[in-house]
Design a protein around this motif. Structure first.
Motif, PDB file in Angstrom:
ATOM      1  N   LEU A 121       0.762  -1.052   0.014  1.00  0.00           N
ATOM      2  CA  LEU A 121      -0.022   0.061   0.071  1.00  0.00           C
ATOM      3  C   LEU A 121       1.050   1.311  -0.051  1.00  0.00           C
ATOM      4  CD1 LEU A 121      -3.155  -0.834   2.240  1.00  0.00           C
ATOM      5  CD2 LEU A 121      -3.005  -0.613  -0.271  1.00  0.00           C
ATOM      6  N   VAL A 143      -8.474  -4.331   3.173  1.00  0.00           N
ATOM      7  CA  VAL A 143      -9.562  -3.540   3.034  1.00  0.00           C
ATOM      8  C   VAL A 143      -9.764  -2.513   4.271  1.00  0.00           C
ATOM      9  CG1 VAL A 143     -12.137  -3.524   2.632  1.00  0.00           C
ATOM     10  CG2 VAL A 143     -10.636  -4.928   1.332  1.00  0.00           C
ATOM     11  N   VAL A 146      -7.342   0.375   4.395  1.00  0.00           N
ATOM     12  CA  VAL A 146      -7.754   1.275   3.466  1.00  0.00           C
ATOM     13  C   VAL A 146      -8.999   2.091   3.955  1.00  0.00           C
ATOM     14  CG1 VAL A 146      -8.835   1.621   1.000  1.00  0.00           C
ATOM     15  CG2 VAL A 146      -6.782   0.335   1.262  1.00  0.00           C
ATOM     16  N   THR A 165     -11.369  -7.986  -5.545  1.00  0.00           N
ATOM     17  CA  THR A 165     -11.480  -6.581  -4.751  1.00  0.00           C
ATOM     18  C   THR A 165     -10.345  -5.623  -5.399  1.00  0.00           C
ATOM     19  OG1 THR A 165     -12.058  -7.762  -2.702  1.00  0.00           O
ATOM     20  CG2 THR A 165     -10.954  -5.752  -2.545  1.00  0.00           C
ATOM     21  N   LEU A 167      -8.508  -1.898  -5.113  1.00  0.00           N
ATOM     22  CA  LEU A 167      -7.937  -0.732  -4.331  1.00  0.00           C
ATOM     23  C   LEU A 167      -7.472   0.276  -5.345  1.00  0.00           C
ATOM     24  CD1 LEU A 167      -6.208  -2.355  -1.367  1.00  0.00           C
ATOM     25  CD2 LEU A 167      -8.658  -1.831  -1.638  1.00  0.00           C
ATOM     26  N   GLN A 169      -5.394   4.484  -5.880  1.00  0.00           N
ATOM     27  CA  GLN A 169      -4.864   5.727  -5.292  1.00  0.00           C
ATOM     28  C   GLN A 169      -4.558   6.535  -6.221  1.00  0.00           C
ATOM     29  OE1 GLN A 169      -1.323   5.890  -3.089  1.00  0.00           O
ATOM     30  NE2 GLN A 169      -2.131   6.983  -1.546  1.00  0.00           N
ATOM     31  N   TRP A 175      -5.746   6.235  -0.383  1.00  0.00           N
ATOM     32  CA  TRP A 175      -6.277   4.920  -1.012  1.00  0.00           C
ATOM     33  C   TRP A 175      -7.881   4.804  -0.856  1.00  0.00           C
ATOM     34  CZ3 TRP A 175      -3.742   1.566  -3.911  1.00  0.00           C
ATOM     35  CH2 TRP A 175      -2.404   1.469  -3.887  1.00  0.00           C
ATOM     36  N   LEU A 177     -11.322   2.158  -1.679  1.00  0.00           N
ATOM     37  CA  LEU A 177     -11.949   0.949  -1.960  1.00  0.00           C
ATOM     38  C   LEU A 177     -12.696   1.153  -3.493  1.00  0.00           C
ATOM     39  CD1 LEU A 177     -12.341  -2.168  -1.436  1.00  0.00           C
ATOM     40  CD2 LEU A 177     -14.154  -1.295  -0.010  1.00  0.00           C
ATOM     41  N   HIS A 180     -15.538  -4.383  -4.023  1.00  0.00           N
ATOM     42  CA  HIS A 180     -15.067  -5.525  -2.905  1.00  0.00           C
ATOM     43  C   HIS A 180     -15.801  -7.003  -3.062  1.00  0.00           C
ATOM     44  CE1 HIS A 180     -15.807  -7.489   1.099  1.00  0.00           C
ATOM     45  NE2 HIS A 180     -14.471  -7.389   0.917  1.00  0.00           N
TER      46      HIS A 180
END
Length: 200
Positions: A121, A143, A146, A165, A167, A169, A175, A177, A180
Motif C-alpha cells: 500500500l 480493505v 484502506v 477486490t 483498491l 490511489q 487509497w 476501495l 469489494h
C-alpha cells in the motif's frame, strides 16, 4: 495517473472440506481460477504476486496461462495469517474463533500484515496495475486498512474464492476501495468460501 491493486482470493482447494491447511485446487477451484483469469485478461499488469501456498500458486498459474507475458512471484507477506487477536472492541461473538489460535500465530500475523501494508500500500509513480493472489484474512486486512476501520473489523469482511477486490490511489489522494468481493465472473454454483451463501 492511478495505482491499482487487484486482490483475489485463491480458488477452492481440495482439502478445504477436511480442515487441512493447504492442497491443490479442486475441480471447482480450477474453474474459478480460469474465470478470474478471463475476467482480468485485459488488465495491463505490471506485477503479479501470490502467497506461496499451493492453492494461491495454482490460482496464479491459471492467470499466467491466460496471460503468458506475466511471471507471478511468490511473496511470504501474502501467506494466510491471523492479523489480530481479541481486542477490547472485538464483539464477544468472535471469541470462539480465537480458541485455536496461539499468541505466537497472532504476533506473527500482526507483524506480517504490518510489513505487507508497508510493502504494497505504497503509492508508485505513473499508471500501475498490480495483482495480489492471497487469502481471505489478508484481503480483509487490506480493505480494513484502506477504510481505516477499527482493527477487529477485518473479521467482518469476507471474500469468496476468486472474488475480486480493487483498491486504487490517485496522486495526492488516499487509497480508495473501488470494489469489494466482485463475483460477476462466477456463476452462482461457483460462489464458494463465504460464511453465508450470497444472493442470486
Amino acid at each position: 495517473m492511478t495505482h491499482y491493486i487487484y486482490l483475489v482470493r485463491h480458488g477452492e482447494h481440495q482439502d478445504a472440506e477436511h480442515g487441512l491447511v493447504d492442497g491443490p485446487l479442486s475441480p471447482r477451484g480450477r474453474r474459478q481460477a480460469a474465470l478470474i483469469a478471463d475476467r482480468l485478461s485485459g488488465v495491463p499488469f505490471d506485477a503479479v504476486w501470490h502467497s506461496p501456498l499451493m492453492r494461491a500458486a495454482q490460482t496464479a498459474s491459471a492467470v499466467a496461462d491466460r496471460m503468458p507475458s506475466l511471471s507471478p512471484q511468490p511473496s511470504a507477506l501474502l501467506f494466510d495469517c491471523v492479523p489480530t487477536g481479541m481486542t477490547e472492541e472485538t464483539p464477544a461473538v468472535f471469541e470462539p474463533f480465537f480458541g485455536s489460535v496461539t499468541e505466537a500465530e497472532i504476533e506473527a500475523g500482526s507483524a506480517q500484515m504490518e510489513d505487507a501494508v508497508s510493502e504494497f500500500l505504497v503509492r508508485k509513480s505513473g499508471e500501475v496495475h498490480e495483482l495480489l493472489i492471497t487469502h481471505n484474512f489478508v484481503i480483509s486486512w487490506f480493505v480494513r486498512e484502506v477504510l481505516q476501520a477499527p482493527a477487529w473489523r477485518w473479521m467482518t469482511l469476507n471474500q469468496a474464492n476468486c472474488g475480486l477486490t480493487v483498491l486504487a490511489q490517485r496522486k495526492g489522494r488516499p487509497w480508495a476501495l473501488v470494489s469489494h468481493n466482485d463475483l460477476a465472473h462466477l456463476p452462482f454454483e461457483l460462489r464458494t468460501g463465504l460464511p453465508e451463501a450470497p444472493p442470486v
